[in-house]
Design a protein around this motif. Structure first.
Motif, mmCIF file in Angstrom:
data_model
loop_
_atom_site.group_PDB
_atom_site.id
_atom_site.type_symbol
_atom_site.label_atom_id
_atom_site.label_comp_id
_atom_site.label_asym_id
_atom_site.label_seq_id
_atom_site.Cartn_x
_atom_site.Cartn_y
_atom_site.Cartn_z
ATOM 1 N N GLY A 103 -3.359 2.815 7.073
ATOM 2 C CA GLY A 103 -4.708 2.334 7.337
ATOM 3 C C GLY A 103 -4.943 1.796 8.736
ATOM 4 N N MET A 104 -3.979 2.003 9.625
ATOM 5 C CA MET A 104 -4.104 1.534 11.004
ATOM 6 C C MET A 104 -3.948 2.710 11.972
ATOM 7 N N ILE A 105 -4.602 2.598 13.110
ATOM 8 C CA ILE A 105 -4.482 3.598 14.170
ATOM 9 C C ILE A 105 -3.915 2.896 15.397
ATOM 10 N N PHE A 106 -2.832 3.445 15.912
ATOM 11 C CA PHE A 106 -2.134 2.895 17.076
ATOM 12 C C PHE A 106 -2.361 3.855 18.241
ATOM 13 N N CYS A 107 -3.218 3.452 19.178
ATOM 14 C CA CYS A 107 -3.560 4.317 20.309
ATOM 15 C C CYS A 107 -2.629 4.048 21.492
ATOM 16 N N SER A 108 -2.110 5.120 22.051
ATOM 17 C CA SER A 108 -1.333 5.011 23.282
ATOM 18 C C SER A 108 -2.252 4.569 24.405
ATOM 19 N N GLY A 109 -1.654 4.049 25.464
ATOM 20 C CA GLY A 109 -2.435 3.604 26.609
ATOM 21 C C GLY A 109 -3.218 4.741 27.234
ATOM 22 N N GLN A 110 -4.439 4.442 27.606
ATOM 23 C CA GLN A 110 -5.297 5.405 28.286
ATOM 24 C C GLN A 110 -5.484 4.958 29.727
ATOM 25 N N ILE A 111 -5.397 5.921 30.618
ATOM 26 C CA ILE A 111 -5.611 5.670 32.039
ATOM 27 C C ILE A 111 -6.909 6.349 32.457
ATOM 28 N N SER A 125 -12.248 6.700 13.150
ATOM 29 C CA SER A 125 -12.459 5.280 13.401
ATOM 30 C C SER A 125 -13.466 5.114 14.541
ATOM 31 N N SER A 126 -13.498 3.928 15.136
ATOM 32 C CA SER A 126 -14.449 3.658 16.219
ATOM 33 C C SER A 126 -14.020 2.421 16.998
ATOM 34 N N LEU A 127 -14.698 2.190 18.109
ATOM 35 C CA LEU A 127 -14.431 0.990 18.908
ATOM 36 C C LEU A 127 -14.682 -0.276 18.092
ATOM 37 N N GLU A 128 -15.632 -0.220 17.180
ATOM 38 C CA GLU A 128 -15.974 -1.385 16.370
ATOM 39 C C GLU A 128 -14.859 -1.781 15.403
ATOM 40 N N LYS A 129 -13.927 -0.879 15.159
ATOM 41 C CA LYS A 129 -12.840 -1.162 14.219
ATOM 42 C C LYS A 129 -11.545 -1.592 14.918
ATOM 43 N N ILE A 130 -11.620 -1.764 16.241
ATOM 44 C CA ILE A 130 -10.442 -2.208 16.982
ATOM 45 C C ILE A 130 -10.145 -3.669 16.641
ATOM 46 N N VAL A 131 -8.869 -3.951 16.377
ATOM 47 C CA VAL A 131 -8.461 -5.326 16.081
ATOM 48 C C VAL A 131 -7.655 -5.960 17.218
ATOM 49 N N LYS A 132 -7.050 -5.130 18.075
ATOM 50 C CA LYS A 132 -6.221 -5.657 19.173
ATOM 51 C C LYS A 132 -6.256 -4.701 20.345
ATOM 52 N N VAL A 133 -6.416 -5.261 21.529
ATOM 53 C CA VAL A 133 -6.433 -4.485 22.773
ATOM 54 C C VAL A 133 -5.406 -5.089 23.722
ATOM 55 N N GLU A 192 -19.727 -7.813 19.623
ATOM 56 C CA GLU A 192 -19.214 -8.972 18.892
ATOM 57 C C GLU A 192 -18.962 -8.553 17.445
ATOM 58 N N PRO A 193 -17.985 -9.042 16.777
ATOM 59 C CA PRO A 193 -16.940 -9.892 17.332
ATOM 60 C C PRO A 193 -15.957 -9.052 18.143
ATOM 61 N N LYS A 194 -15.591 -9.541 19.294
ATOM 62 C CA LYS A 194 -14.672 -8.810 20.160
ATOM 63 C C LYS A 194 -13.266 -8.847 19.562
ATOM 64 N N PRO A 195 -12.498 -7.787 19.778
ATOM 65 C CA PRO A 195 -11.128 -7.776 19.247
ATOM 66 C C PRO A 195 -10.218 -8.752 19.991
ATOM 67 N N ALA A 196 -9.103 -9.088 19.367
ATOM 68 C CA ALA A 196 -8.079 -9.874 20.063
ATOM 69 C C ALA A 196 -7.633 -9.062 21.279
ATOM 70 N N ARG A 197 -7.182 -9.759 22.335
ATOM 71 C CA ARG A 197 -6.814 -9.038 23.555
ATOM 72 C C ARG A 197 -5.762 -9.783 24.338
ATOM 73 N N SER A 198 -4.902 -9.002 24.967
ATOM 74 C CA SER A 198 -3.985 -9.498 25.981
ATOM 75 C C SER A 198 -4.307 -8.745 27.263
ATOM 76 N N VAL A 246 -5.546 0.525 36.142
ATOM 77 C CA VAL A 246 -5.735 -0.022 34.803
ATOM 78 C C VAL A 246 -5.258 0.972 33.750
ATOM 79 N N GLU A 247 -4.707 0.435 32.670
ATOM 80 C CA GLU A 247 -4.340 1.201 31.474
ATOM 81 C C GLU A 247 -4.705 0.314 30.289
ATOM 82 N N ILE A 248 -5.299 0.937 29.251
ATOM 83 C CA ILE A 248 -5.727 0.164 28.082
ATOM 84 C C ILE A 248 -5.236 0.864 26.820
ATOM 85 N N GLU A 249 -4.652 0.084 25.905
ATOM 86 C CA GLU A 249 -4.215 0.591 24.609
ATOM 87 C C GLU A 249 -4.821 -0.277 23.523
ATOM 88 N N CYS A 250 -4.818 0.230 22.273
ATOM 89 C CA CYS A 250 -5.388 -0.574 21.199
ATOM 90 C C CYS A 250 -4.808 -0.222 19.847
#
Length: 128
Positions: free
Chosen positions: A29-37, A70-78, A101-107, A120-124
């Motif tokens: 039930g989770m999607i693990f996206c590799s980093g995007q550049i 899925s979608s950006l709205e279903k992201i839980v961590k970035v 809102e609500p924005k996902p958790a992020r590092s 920049v590279e972003i994964e989620c």
């Protein structure tokens, strides 16, 4: 819960650089996206500043997530990786605009070097 792992692949986002990983995997039930550049779906680097690059990275994640149902709205961590923290504020402007809102958790961390020497590279991780 299923222990099946599904490989997510779409032509609407850049192919895996060097081809040694998946654009994303789906499991339990989770999607693990590799980093995007900041690369377009044709595999070409996108020209512009950190804001253009941030937008491209997030649009790439959106394409991968949509291909997985899925979608950006279903992201839980970035996780955001920057070549320089001097770009944090400008990156954050686009990030804030693209995530509702609500924005996902992020590092967000600065790293020495990113693939292809991008800024920049972003994964989620998202819900399926």
């Amino acid at each position: 819960m299923s222990s099946q792992i599904e490989i997510i692949k779409t032509s609407n986002a850049p192919p895996a650089v060097q081809g040694v990983y998946s654009q994303a995997t789906k499991a339990n039930g989770m999607i693990f996206c590799s980093g995007q550049i900041p690369m377009n779906a044709a595999g070409e680097m996108v020209e512009g500043d950190i804001q253009v690059h941030t937008r491209q990275c997030i649009n790439n994640l959106k394409a991968v997530l949509e291909s997985a149902g899925s979608s950006l709205e279903k992201i839980v961590k970035v996780n955001v990786f920057l070549a320089s923290m001097d770009d944090f504020a400008k990156m954050n402007e686009i990030y804030s605009e693209m995530f509702a809102e609500p924005k996902p958790a992020r590092s967000c961390v600065a790293v020495k070097t990113l693939p292809k020497n991008v800024d920049v590279e972003i994964e989620c991780i998202a819900l399926a």
